[in-house]
Design a protein around this motif. Structure first.
Motif, PDB file in Angstrom:
ATOM      1  N   LEU A  29       0.842  -1.193   0.000  1.00 22.98           N
ATOM      2  CA  LEU A  29       0.000   0.000   0.000  1.00 22.98           C
ATOM      3  C   LEU A  29       0.880   1.247   0.000  1.00 22.98           C
ATOM      4  N   VAL A  30       0.347   2.347  -0.509  1.00 22.45           N
ATOM      5  CA  VAL A  30       1.006   3.644  -0.372  1.00 22.45           C
ATOM      6  C   VAL A  30      -0.016   4.608   0.213  1.00 22.45           C
ATOM      7  N   ASP A  31       0.241   5.052   1.425  1.00 19.33           N
ATOM      8  CA  ASP A  31      -0.663   5.964   2.130  1.00 19.33           C
ATOM      9  C   ASP A  31      -0.083   7.368   2.173  1.00 19.33           C
ATOM     10  N   LEU A  32      -0.950   8.342   2.392  1.00 26.03           N
ATOM     11  CA  LEU A  32      -0.520   9.719   2.599  1.00 26.03           C
ATOM     12  C   LEU A  32      -0.471   9.984   4.097  1.00 26.03           C
ATOM     13  N   TRP A  33       0.723  10.313   4.597  1.00 30.61           N
ATOM     14  CA  TRP A  33       0.921  10.617   6.013  1.00 30.61           C
ATOM     15  C   TRP A  33       0.838  12.125   6.220  1.00 30.61           C
ATOM     16  N   TRP A  34       0.112  12.543   7.285  1.00 29.46           N
ATOM     17  CA  TRP A  34       0.020  13.958   7.634  1.00 29.46           C
ATOM     18  C   TRP A  34       0.607  14.194   9.028  1.00 29.46           C
ATOM     19  N   PRO A  35       1.190  15.360   9.273  1.00 32.80           N
ATOM     20  CA  PRO A  35       1.602  15.707  10.635  1.00 32.80           C
ATOM     21  C   PRO A  35       0.422  15.540  11.587  1.00 32.80           C
TER      22      PRO A  35
END
Length: 286
Positions: free
Chosen positions: A246-252
């Motif tokens: 999987l490729v997820d978008l990480w946020w602060p």
């Protein structure tokens, strides 16, 4: 982080937030109420998204997806052309789905009144990223100006090239071991190699999550590297081994990510990535 508070409020109140982020993943705009939205939560293979929203002619979304200087509408439509990269993000309770926007089409009678946005899963980024057979050769290579190719034929104008060694031996180059560990290492090595060659090491856009490092009981695999792209190198191996990529978008504000320190396979640390970043996760399929 005011944007996180607002997004969390919208998700808690309405069940989902749909918005547009810049090429790094920072939220830019919230979409108006959607006329339609197709975004599956089924993960593990490249997926797509399609959203249609109603808007007026002056809505900033048109500037983000259609851009300036495209001339008059033809056939009632204007299409995405030459705009900066944008992400379409759907945040739901416990799930963030992020897509690379690929097509934007505005339609209407006398002016734009609807915008249709289509995109592909961030996993597609691995379909365009090289998977070096000898990563260390890429980290040591340097770009320089070339007037001729390797055979001595002259270029019409100088080109900036870097000499790297490919694994062209008959028996190829192979990596073997437990599937999860092998694929994580292969992807991170590829990210590090290309970033080093291109001068992006201080500001990477993607990192591999090495959480749960320890005893890896996933099936043993043998991966042959041939300087193809990452996804074509690992896709069949992952599927046959029962492993999901999987490729997820990480946020602060999200949980820290366990990353590898340099090329040392024994050193890892949990870090706050500090900025939006794409995170590759390799896990045994449940």
């Amino acid at each position: 982080m005011d944007y996180r508070k607002h997004i969390d409020y919208v998700v808690d109140t309405f069940g989902q937030w749909v918005g547009v982020c810049d090429e790094e993943g920072w939220p830019l705009l919230e979409l108006p109420p959607t006329i339609s939205l197709s975004a599956s939560e089924t993960r593990g293979a490249s997926s797509s998204v399609e959203a249609t929203v109603g808007l007026d002619a002056g809505h900033p979304l048109l500037q983000e997806f259609i851009g300036k200087g495209l001339g008059e509408m033809k056939g009632g439509k204007l299409e995405l052309s030459g705009s900066a990269a944008r992400l379409l993000v759907v945040q739901r309770p416990g799930a963030r789905l992020a897509y690379q926007a690929t097509i934007g089409v505005a339609s209407g009678v006398s002016g734009p009144s609807e915008l249709n946005i289509r995109g592909v899963d961030l996993l597609e980024g691995l379909s365009a990223w090289p998977c070096p057979s000898i990563p260390l050769e890429w980290t040591k290579a340097k770009f320089s100006s070339w007037n001729t190719d390797a055979s001595g034929a002259e270029y019409s104008k100088p080109r900036e090239l870097a000499r790297v060694e490919f694994g062209t031996a008959v028996d190829g180059y192979t990596v073997d071991g437990p599937a999860v560990s092998v694929l994580r290492t292969l992807v991170q090595d590829s990210l590090d190699a290309v970033n080093a060659l291109c001068g992006w090491s201080d500001d990477p856009h993607m990192v591999v999550d090495f959480s749960g490092v320890g005893v890896d009981t996933s099936p043993r695999v043998l991966v042959r590297t041939s300087d193809d792209v990452v996804w074509d190198t690992i896709a069949d191996v992952a599927q046959s081994a029962g492993v999901t990529v999987l490729v997820d978008l990480w946020w602060p504000g999200d949980d820290p990510v366990q990353v590898r320190e340099g090329r040392d396979p024994a050193r890892y640390r949990a870090v706050d990535l500090g900025k939006p970043m794409q995170v590759v996760r390799v896990e045994v399929t449940e």
